[in-house]
Design a protein around this motif. Sequence first.
Motif, PDB file in Angstrom:
ATOM      1  N   VAL A 108       1.419  94.068 -74.043  1.00  0.00           N
ATOM      2  CA  VAL A 108       2.644  94.186 -73.767  1.00  0.00           C
ATOM      3  C   VAL A 108       3.508  93.179 -74.446  1.00  0.00           C
ATOM      4  O   VAL A 108       4.644  93.014 -74.794  1.00  0.00           O
ATOM      5  CB  VAL A 108       2.791  94.083 -72.157  1.00  0.00           C
ATOM      6  N   GLU A 109       2.664  91.808 -74.335  1.00  0.00           N
ATOM      7  CA  GLU A 109       3.427  90.487 -74.740  1.00  0.00           C
ATOM      8  C   GLU A 109       3.406  90.435 -76.280  1.00  0.00           C
ATOM      9  O   GLU A 109       4.696  89.962 -76.818  1.00  0.00           O
ATOM     10  CB  GLU A 109       2.918  89.349 -74.316  1.00  0.00           C
ATOM     11  N   ARG A 152       8.247  93.604 -51.914  1.00  0.00           N
ATOM     12  CA  ARG A 152       9.116  93.016 -53.110  1.00  0.00           C
ATOM     13  C   ARG A 152       8.742  91.953 -53.943  1.00  0.00           C
ATOM     14  O   ARG A 152       8.702  91.778 -55.290  1.00  0.00           O
ATOM     15  CB  ARG A 152      10.744  93.083 -52.513  1.00  0.00           C
ATOM     16  N   SER A 179       8.882 101.245 -56.362  1.00  0.00           N
ATOM     17  CA  SER A 179       7.411 101.334 -56.944  1.00  0.00           C
ATOM     18  C   SER A 179       7.492 102.568 -57.656  1.00  0.00           C
ATOM     19  O   SER A 179       8.138 103.560 -57.100  1.00  0.00           O
ATOM     20  CB  SER A 179       6.475 101.101 -56.083  1.00  0.00           C
ATOM     21  N   ALA A 180       6.529 102.984 -58.672  1.00  0.00           N
ATOM     22  CA  ALA A 180       6.618 104.035 -59.305  1.00  0.00           C
ATOM     23  C   ALA A 180       6.120 105.332 -58.246  1.00  0.00           C
ATOM     24  O   ALA A 180       6.734 106.432 -58.406  1.00  0.00           O
ATOM     25  CB  ALA A 180       5.396 104.029 -60.381  1.00  0.00           C
ATOM     26  N   LYS A 225       9.543 100.955 -66.008  1.00  0.00           N
ATOM     27  CA  LYS A 225      10.704 101.786 -65.659  1.00  0.00           C
ATOM     28  C   LYS A 225      11.103 102.607 -66.809  1.00  0.00           C
ATOM     29  O   LYS A 225      11.826 103.525 -66.807  1.00  0.00           O
ATOM     30  CB  LYS A 225      11.641 101.098 -65.148  1.00  0.00           C
ATOM     31  N   LEU A 226      10.459 102.384 -68.231  1.00  0.00           N
ATOM     32  CA  LEU A 226      11.167 102.894 -69.371  1.00  0.00           C
ATOM     33  C   LEU A 226      10.134 103.978 -69.624  1.00  0.00           C
ATOM     34  O   LEU A 226       9.081 103.954 -69.530  1.00  0.00           O
ATOM     35  CB  LEU A 226      11.228 101.941 -70.534  1.00  0.00           C
ATOM     36  N   ARG A 253       7.256 106.808 -65.517  1.00  0.00           N
ATOM     37  CA  ARG A 253       6.892 105.905 -64.391  1.00  0.00           C
ATOM     38  C   ARG A 253       5.905 106.702 -63.480  1.00  0.00           C
ATOM     39  O   ARG A 253       6.220 107.858 -63.148  1.00  0.00           O
ATOM     40  CB  ARG A 253       8.222 105.510 -63.630  1.00  0.00           C
ATOM     41  N   LYS A 298      18.261  90.254 -60.504  1.00  0.00           N
ATOM     42  CA  LYS A 298      17.154  91.112 -59.975  1.00  0.00           C
ATOM     43  C   LYS A 298      17.357  91.004 -58.392  1.00  0.00           C
ATOM     44  O   LYS A 298      16.894  91.982 -57.962  1.00  0.00           O
ATOM     45  CB  LYS A 298      15.897  90.670 -60.599  1.00  0.00           C
ATOM     46  N   ASP A 299      17.503  89.993 -57.846  1.00  0.00           N
ATOM     47  CA  ASP A 299      17.450  89.864 -56.430  1.00  0.00           C
ATOM     48  C   ASP A 299      18.718  90.283 -55.917  1.00  0.00           C
ATOM     49  O   ASP A 299      18.707  90.895 -54.516  1.00  0.00           O
ATOM     50  CB  ASP A 299      17.612  88.252 -56.275  1.00  0.00           C
ATOM     51  N   GLN A 354      20.113  93.212 -57.178  1.00  0.00           N
ATOM     52  CA  GLN A 354      20.402  94.619 -57.447  1.00  0.00           C
ATOM     53  C   GLN A 354      20.123  95.277 -56.219  1.00  0.00           C
ATOM     54  O   GLN A 354      20.809  96.640 -56.257  1.00  0.00           O
ATOM     55  CB  GLN A 354      19.415  94.848 -58.701  1.00  0.00           C
ATOM     56  N   PRO A 355      18.892  95.154 -55.286  1.00  0.00           N
ATOM     57  CA  PRO A 355      18.850  96.139 -54.337  1.00  0.00           C
ATOM     58  C   PRO A 355      19.958  96.661 -53.668  1.00  0.00           C
ATOM     59  O   PRO A 355      20.091  97.614 -53.186  1.00  0.00           O
ATOM     60  CB  PRO A 355      17.655  95.515 -53.471  1.00  0.00           C
ATOM     61  N   ARG A 386      21.428 100.807 -53.158  1.00  0.00           N
ATOM     62  CA  ARG A 386      21.894 101.509 -52.059  1.00  0.00           C
ATOM     63  C   ARG A 386      23.007 101.943 -51.781  1.00  0.00           C
ATOM     64  O   ARG A 386      23.501 102.717 -50.823  1.00  0.00           O
ATOM     65  CB  ARG A 386      21.185 100.767 -50.687  1.00  0.00           C
ATOM     66  N   PRO A 408      17.862 103.772 -60.061  1.00  0.00           N
ATOM     67  CA  PRO A 408      18.642 102.721 -60.914  1.00  0.00           C
ATOM     68  C   PRO A 408      17.307 102.074 -61.894  1.00  0.00           C
ATOM     69  O   PRO A 408      16.193 101.918 -61.140  1.00  0.00           O
ATOM     70  CB  PRO A 408      19.039 101.639 -59.952  1.00  0.00           C
ATOM     71  N   MET A 409      17.742 101.610 -62.931  1.00  0.00           N
ATOM     72  CA  MET A 409      16.920 100.969 -63.960  1.00  0.00           C
ATOM     73  C   MET A 409      16.319  99.740 -63.187  1.00  0.00           C
ATOM     74  O   MET A 409      15.212  99.323 -63.490  1.00  0.00           O
ATOM     75  CB  MET A 409      17.349 100.828 -65.271  1.00  0.00           C
ATOM     76  N   GLY A 410      17.392  99.065 -62.618  1.00  0.00           N
ATOM     77  CA  GLY A 410      17.157  97.743 -62.159  1.00  0.00           C
ATOM     78  C   GLY A 410      17.743  96.646 -62.701  1.00  0.00           C
ATOM     79  O   GLY A 410      19.074  96.568 -62.306  1.00  0.00           O
ATOM     80  N   ARG A 439      10.228  89.027 -69.054  1.00  0.00           N
ATOM     81  CA  ARG A 439       9.647  90.369 -68.458  1.00  0.00           C
ATOM     82  C   ARG A 439       9.312  90.195 -67.167  1.00  0.00           C
ATOM     83  O   ARG A 439       8.896  89.329 -66.545  1.00  0.00           O
ATOM     84  CB  ARG A 439       8.340  90.750 -69.338  1.00  0.00           C
ATOM     85  N   ASP A 480      14.489  95.078 -66.587  1.00  0.00           N
ATOM     86  CA  ASP A 480      13.739  96.040 -67.135  1.00  0.00           C
ATOM     87  C   ASP A 480      13.753  96.759 -68.296  1.00  0.00           C
ATOM     88  O   ASP A 480      12.983  97.326 -68.816  1.00  0.00           O
ATOM     89  CB  ASP A 480      14.035  97.105 -65.886  1.00  0.00           C
ATOM     90  N   VAL A 481      14.986  96.566 -69.022  1.00  0.00           N
ATOM     91  CA  VAL A 481      15.292  97.014 -70.428  1.00  0.00           C
ATOM     92  C   VAL A 481      16.211  95.946 -71.108  1.00  0.00           C
ATOM     93  O   VAL A 481      17.060  95.662 -70.639  1.00  0.00           O
ATOM     94  CB  VAL A 481      15.555  98.350 -70.395  1.00  0.00           C
ATOM     95  N   GLN A 532       9.681  90.858 -75.455  1.00  0.00           N
ATOM     96  CA  GLN A 532       8.294  91.260 -74.565  1.00  0.00           C
ATOM     97  C   GLN A 532       8.893  92.118 -73.425  1.00  0.00           C
ATOM     98  O   GLN A 532       8.310  92.879 -72.969  1.00  0.00           O
ATOM     99  CB  GLN A 532       7.857  90.162 -73.791  1.00  0.00           C
ATOM    100  N   PRO A 534      10.794  95.471 -72.502  1.00  0.00           N
ATOM    101  CA  PRO A 534      11.043  96.814 -73.026  1.00  0.00           C
ATOM    102  C   PRO A 534      12.636  96.990 -73.807  1.00  0.00           C
ATOM    103  O   PRO A 534      13.447  96.646 -73.192  1.00  0.00           O
ATOM    104  CB  PRO A 534      11.026  97.971 -72.108  1.00  0.00           C
ATOM    105  N   SER A 571      15.709 105.195 -64.156  1.00  0.00           N
ATOM    106  CA  SER A 571      14.426 105.420 -64.153  1.00  0.00           C
ATOM    107  C   SER A 571      14.405 106.454 -63.256  1.00  0.00           C
ATOM    108  O   SER A 571      15.276 107.250 -62.857  1.00  0.00           O
ATOM    109  CB  SER A 571      13.931 104.240 -63.949  1.00  0.00           C
ATOM    110  N   LYS A 581      11.345 107.661 -59.768  1.00  0.00           N
ATOM    111  CA  LYS A 581      10.245 107.149 -59.021  1.00  0.00           C
ATOM    112  C   LYS A 581       9.686 108.559 -58.233  1.00  0.00           C
ATOM    113  O   LYS A 581      10.364 109.483 -58.193  1.00  0.00           O
ATOM    114  CB  LYS A 581      10.608 106.164 -58.080  1.00  0.00           C
TER     115      LYS A 581
END
Lengths: 423, 423
Positions: free
Chosen positions: A217-218, A340, A367-368, A396-397, A400, B17-18, B20-21, B25, B118-120, B198, B202-203, B221, B223, B410, B412
């Motif tokens: 990945v890296e 989370r 999560s997936a 997520k790309l 998943r 990231k924090d 986004q949740p 919703r 969502p992708m995130g 990473r 997420d992308v 690194q 995606p 994405s 799930k």
Amino acid sequence: MDSPVTAAVLAAARAAKDAQPVLARLHRGTKDQLLLAMADALVERTSQIVDANARDLAAADASGIAPGLRDRLALDPERVAKIAQQLRDAAALPDPVGEVLRGSVLDNGLELREVRVPMGVVGMVYEARPNVTVDAAGLALKAGSAVVLRGGSAALHSNTALIAVLRAVLAAHDLPSDLIVGIDEHGREGVDALMRARGLVDVLIPRGGAGLIRRVVENSQVPVIETGTGKTHVFLDASADLAQAVDIVVNAKTQRVGVCNALETLLVHRDVAAEALPRVAAPLAEAGVRLHADERAAALLPSGPEVVPATDEDWDTEYLALELAVAVVDDLDAALVHIRAHSTGHTESILTRDVVAQQRFLAEVDSAVVMANASTRFSDGGEFGFGAEIGISTQKLHARGPMGLRELTSAKWLVVGQGHVRP
Amino acid sequence: MDSPVTAAVLAAARAAKDAQPVLARLHRGTKDQLLLAMADALVERTSQIVDANARDLAAADASGIAPGLRDRLALDPERVAKIAQQLRDAAALPDPVGEVLRGSVLDNGLELREVRVPMGVVGMVYEARPNVTVDAAGLALKAGSAVVLRGGSAALHSNTALIAVLRAVLAAHDLPSDLIVGIDEHGREGVDALMRARGLVDVLIPRGGAGLIRRVVENSQVPVIETGTGKTHVFLDASADLAQAVDIVVNAKTQRVGVCNALETLLVHRDVAAEALPRVAAPLAEAGVRLHADERAAALLPSGPEVVPATDEDWDTEYLALELAVAVVDDLDAALVHIRAHSTGHTESILTRDVVAQQRFLAEVDSAVVMANASTRFSDGGEFGFGAEIGISTQKLHARGPMGLRELTSAKWLVVGQGHVRP
């Protein structure tokens, strides 16, 4: 200047890329015949394969291989038959290629279709498990892709023998044998070269331990699908059916231990912790599971060697062993915060009879695979009905969760006009 | 130890990231109201935005910016209004989040659903085009994702002003303003840090020149979705309707020149080359297009300054200018070989009246968009009816071809049981 190893690996990848268009044009019947012929050939050449494997095993024994790894490496006639059966199973799956994913006629009369096409060249990097060699080659072939295989060097002779059988079948069917190429002989440097084969390899899928996956990945310039690490959680809600909950927790933890969908952390709602924790702990102790309990959980559990205090690391450890982190949480929100912070995005499950709690958990856990009232062990391509599983994506790309044949494909757009120009 | 820039960028990504949740919703109505409020706010603050842009323009003029780049950087009230309209257009699009992609009840009674989520956090790296700042933020927001924006440093003041307006609207709606964060002030080192984020991002989607895209693709690194470079081909088959073919070639080359779906190489079947080439060349010359002709093509073209001999580089050059590589090929197979060797996998088109040639071309060309009897300029998210376009993916993973809102999401898996354990 490329090193000799880099040059050799890039040449192998280019050979696979050049061979692939022929495969992309084969219809399902022909691909399935190939897979069945490969299965027969593997069975026919069993003794040759087992002999090659014996050389790997001798070297592994000399270097003091761990029993679990040795077991994954070892082949006998029965296992070769099972590997052949994987190919027959792949032949029985529907062909993902050619499916029309979307389509319409635009206002200007242009006909638009999105169709599923082979990925092209799939690179697989995995550890010393010879069955993965055949499984990956078979699934890639069925999905119309050429494959570059890099198994662990401990399986060098086994993989070489298996790949030789598969390539011979390709040649016997007048197909380029470079549809399946192995690069095991190039060692770790070969993996480095493969990670730089952008433009030749369309996707790289690492399967194996966390270290291998992180390294790919890296460092990869080729697009990667990250698979694997599963720090999975179960949240036992206040409203859970406790008898069901005990069964699910025990199943998720012990039904198979060394796998990514096995349970690793149990979170218990404080309102039921006093009753639920001892009820869950008894059958887990019987199964030999050691609990890593936070203070509130420890206070409700029988003291003994099967309960130890949890450390900070426990909340982020994928044990893959008879170990389980346990914490008491105040409520659903606290469980969501914990998940989370510590989930690897693989699989989490809520045990509840409350529709609101279930709905929130399913919606909010990122999560997936997100479950309610089911064992995390169901997070699996076979269980989902995919017929085959390439791995479980935790990114997520593209894909998943459990990946089947469809996830090994790409798509392209077809646009048919009648002399259309853009105004 | 992280450098101060790395630490700042990682902190920004973590804040996104924090945040986004909360966004994940929101239902469509709320998201659309936000986008409309942002559009209004941009129009209201036009003078502030134009003033900030004037500072960028002054610096750009002082450093001798190219006219084309200056034009992309410049804002005036009319352009601000257009940028605001992009947000209103995004509000009018359907919400991709929540769509059920697949679903079934397994034999054991487990209910299985794959849903779009969502992708995130989406990272966008682009060049000095302030309109992309708003467009990317709006589309990400509509798709439920937070966004980390890195525009070119030449647009620093403009982007800062635009992002401040959008963040103020978020705050006024009691939403975390870190749903939209800019990292322009950290320069190139900021991009390096973003590429290492990473687990937080997420992308990463680079939009811009080939150098920028290559740098991100090779070093990230996180995606990446590779966008852009279009060495597009048209194959003028022996059976083509020549009047139509002339129109399509001229349209594909000249309707808009500096874009990735503009025509760059014309391949002509030898059986019609003598008639077709002069007919195509005349209107191209009139439009100021210079032809880079191989020997066989040159022999059939009028000599003059508008025809020069092609060099090896011409077959791999994306001109983005009034230049066109032209070659005569023996047949469809030769055209396919040429395309396979030189295409960037963006868009190719065949001009033909032969169903077999059309079918083979559509099936065998391995590009994101493959056309028949249409101008390559239709390879575009707007033309495809996506309503918005994030870019055109030239990789095979996740998204291929024009990307709309769906490609920013994405998925799930949701699994609902009734106490299910795995046997």
